[in-house]
Motif scaffolding. Structure first.
Motif, mmCIF file in Angstrom:
data_model
loop_
_atom_site.group_PDB
_atom_site.id
_atom_site.type_symbol
_atom_site.label_atom_id
_atom_site.label_comp_id
_atom_site.label_asym_id
_atom_site.label_seq_id
_atom_site.Cartn_x
_atom_site.Cartn_y
_atom_site.Cartn_z
ATOM 1 N N TYR A 58 -3.287 17.736 -3.417
ATOM 2 C CA TYR A 58 -2.810 16.245 -3.256
ATOM 3 C C TYR A 58 -3.984 15.292 -2.735
ATOM 4 C CZ TYR A 58 1.822 18.291 -3.158
ATOM 5 O OH TYR A 58 2.969 18.864 -3.532
ATOM 6 N N ASP A 60 -6.020 13.087 -4.007
ATOM 7 C CA ASP A 60 -5.863 11.774 -4.563
ATOM 8 C C ASP A 60 -4.898 10.953 -3.545
ATOM 9 O OD1 ASP A 60 -7.674 12.146 -6.506
ATOM 10 O OD2 ASP A 60 -6.241 12.343 -8.142
ATOM 11 N N GLU A 61 -3.688 11.600 -3.305
ATOM 12 C CA GLU A 61 -2.876 11.197 -2.431
ATOM 13 C C GLU A 61 -3.189 10.631 -1.136
ATOM 14 O OE1 GLU A 61 1.859 11.667 -1.290
ATOM 15 O OE2 GLU A 61 1.032 12.732 -3.003
ATOM 16 N N GLY A 63 -6.256 9.630 -0.293
ATOM 17 C CA GLY A 63 -7.017 8.148 -0.589
ATOM 18 C C GLY A 63 -5.747 6.777 -0.569
ATOM 19 N N ARG A 64 -4.516 7.339 -1.180
ATOM 20 C CA ARG A 64 -3.762 6.242 -1.375
ATOM 21 C C ARG A 64 -2.828 6.072 -0.184
ATOM 22 N NH1 ARG A 64 -2.887 9.194 -6.345
ATOM 23 N NH2 ARG A 64 -0.716 10.063 -5.580
ATOM 24 N N LEU A 65 -2.998 6.878 0.863
ATOM 25 C CA LEU A 65 -2.126 6.708 2.178
ATOM 26 C C LEU A 65 -2.444 5.150 2.657
ATOM 27 C CD1 LEU A 65 -2.558 9.918 4.076
ATOM 28 C CD2 LEU A 65 -0.115 8.786 3.297
ATOM 29 N N SER A 66 -1.557 4.592 3.040
ATOM 30 C CA SER A 66 -1.764 3.172 3.688
ATOM 31 C C SER A 66 -2.184 3.351 5.161
ATOM 32 C CB SER A 66 -0.575 2.280 3.731
ATOM 33 O OG SER A 66 0.531 2.925 4.520
ATOM 34 N N TRP A 67 -2.965 2.323 5.438
ATOM 35 C CA TRP A 67 -3.256 2.474 6.923
ATOM 36 C C TRP A 67 -1.928 2.387 8.178
ATOM 37 C CZ3 TRP A 67 -7.707 4.120 8.432
ATOM 38 C CH2 TRP A 67 -9.022 3.719 7.434
ATOM 39 N N ASP A 69 1.023 4.047 7.238
ATOM 40 C CA ASP A 69 1.378 5.400 7.082
ATOM 41 C C ASP A 69 0.537 6.359 7.881
ATOM 42 O OD1 ASP A 69 3.873 4.508 5.893
ATOM 43 O OD2 ASP A 69 3.020 4.996 3.996
ATOM 44 N N ARG A 181 8.059 7.995 1.349
ATOM 45 C CA ARG A 181 6.712 7.363 0.634
ATOM 46 C C ARG A 181 5.582 8.407 0.362
ATOM 47 N NH1 ARG A 181 8.387 4.185 4.419
ATOM 48 N NH2 ARG A 181 6.465 4.476 5.918
ATOM 49 N N VAL A 182 5.366 9.596 1.254
ATOM 50 C CA VAL A 182 4.158 10.357 1.364
ATOM 51 C C VAL A 182 5.024 11.702 1.130
ATOM 52 C CG1 VAL A 182 2.380 11.136 2.624
ATOM 53 C CG2 VAL A 182 3.187 8.974 2.938
#
Length: 307
Positions: A58, A60-61, A63-67, A69, A181-182
Motif C-alpha cells: 500500500y 502509494d496509498e 502518499g495519498r493520505l490527506s493531512w 486523515d 476512506r483509508v
C-alpha cells in the motif's frame, strides 16, 4: 481452499476479534513486566508485523493520505496509548471492580460521538442493548469487588478509568470515520506507530528499563501482539469499515466474558455466580444491539471482500 472459502461476514469477524482480544488478560497475568512495558511491546511488535505488509502493498496509498486523515489517525494512536496507560494505572489507585466498570462505559461515549460527530442514528433499542450490556459488565466487575480495598486515592483512580473509557471511544470513532476512506493496513500502521511512540515516551518518564527482561517475557509480548493486537484490534479496525461504531463498542464488552472463560480453562479461576450472571447479561445486551442492527439494515450474511 479458494478465496471464497476465506471470506467472512463482519459480524463473524467481530466475534472472533473480541475473543482474540480476550487473551490479553491471560497474557498480562502471566507477565511480570511493568504494565506500561507490556503495553509498549505489544503495540511495537504489532506494528513491526503489520508495517512490512503495509509498505509493500500500500505504499502509494500512504502518499495519498490527506493531512486531515493522517492527523486524526495519529490522534487515534495517541488516544489508544492514553487508554492503555490510564486504565492500567487506575488499577493501582482504585478497586478492580470500579476500574473495569468505569472503563466499560465506553459504549455511552461512542454512542454520543456517533450521533453528534458521525451522524449515525442510535435507536431506542440500541440504547437498551447498550444499557443491558453495561449492567452485565458492572455485575461481572463487582463479582470480585472484595479483591481490592477502596483507599483514599480512589477518586484519582476512578478518574483515570473514566479517561480510559473516553479515549478508547475516541479511538473507535476515529477508526469508523477514517476507515471509510483509508485501507486497513495504512491506517493501522499510522495508528500503531503513534501509539507505540507515545507508550515509549511513557516508559521513559516512568523510568522502566527497555530491555532487561527474560526470554519468557519477550514471548509473552509477542503473544500479545499476535493475539490481542493483530487478531483483536486489527480485525476490529477492519470491521469498523462495515459496522457502526456503536455495534463494535458494545460487542467489545464481550471481552471480559471471553477472558473469564479462558481464565477458567488456563488459570483454573472459577467465576462466582455474580460473574456468570453478569456474563449472560452482557451477551444479552450484545444480542439486542446486533438484532436491532439487522432489523434496520437486514441480516449481515454478505461476506466482505475488501481490505
Amino acid at each position: 481452499m479458494n478465496r471464497t472459502d476465506l471470506e467472512v461476514t463482519p459480524i463473524a469477524a467481530l466475534a472472533f476479534a473480541v475473543f482474540a482480544a480476550s487473551t490479553s488478560a491471560i497474557l498480562v497475568r502471566w507477565s511480570t513486566a511493568p504494565s506500561s512495558i507490556a503495553a509498549f511491546y505489544r503495540v511495537l511488535f504489532t506494528t513491526a508485523l503489520i508495517a512490512p505488509i503495509a509498505f509493500l502493498s500500500y505504499w502509494d496509498e500512504f502518499g495519498r493520505l490527506s493531512w486531515t486523515d493522517l492527523g486524526f489517525a495519529i490522534v487515534a494512536g495517541v488516544a489508544l496509548a492514553v487508554h492503555f496507560a490510564a486504565w492500567f494505572e487506575s488499577l493501582n489507585h482504585t478497586s478492580v471492580a470500579a476500574s473495569v466498570t468505569l472503563v466499560q462505559t465506553q459504549p455511552i461515549f461512542v454512542a454520543l460521538g456517533a450521533a453528534l460527530v458521525l451522524g449515525e442514528r442510535v435507536s431506542r433499542e440500541t440504547v437498551v442493548g447498550i444499557a443491558v450490556a453495561i449492567v452485565g459488565a458492572a455485575a461481572m466487575s463487582f463479582g470480585d469487588a472484595g479483591e481490592a480495598p477502596i483507599s483514599d486515592t480512589t477518586l484519582y483512580g476512578n478518574s483515570l478509568a473514566l479517561l480510559g473509557a473516553i479515549t478508547v471511544a475516541g479511538y473507535v470513532l476515529a477508526g469508523r470515520s477514517i476507515r471509510q476512506r483509508v485501507s486497513l493496513f495504512p491506517y493501522v500502521t499510522v495508528v500503531y506507530t503513534a501509539c507505540a511512540l507515545t507508550l515509549a515516551l511513557l516508559v521513559g518518564v516512568q523510568g522502566h528499563a527497555y530491555l532487561a527482561y527474560a526470554p519468557r517475557e519477550w514471548l509473552l509480548f509477542l503473544g500479545m501482539a499476535v493475539g490481542p493486537g493483530i487478531l483483536g484490534h486489527t480485525i476490529v479496525n477492519w470491521v469498523l469499515k462495515h459496522l457502526e461504531s456503536v455495534v463494535v463498542s458494545v460487542a467489545w464488552l464481550g471481552e471480559p466474558v471471553g477472558a473469564t472463560l479462558l481464565a477458567l480453562v488456563l488459570l483454573a479461576e472459577v467465576p462466582d455466580a455474580i460473574t456468570i450472571a453478569g456474563g449472560v447479561i452482557v451477551l444479552a445486551g450484545i444480542y439486542v444491539t446486533t438484532i436491532e442492527r439487522e432489523r434496520r439494515h437486514g441480516p449481515d450474511d454478505a461476506p466482505a471482500t475488501d481490505d
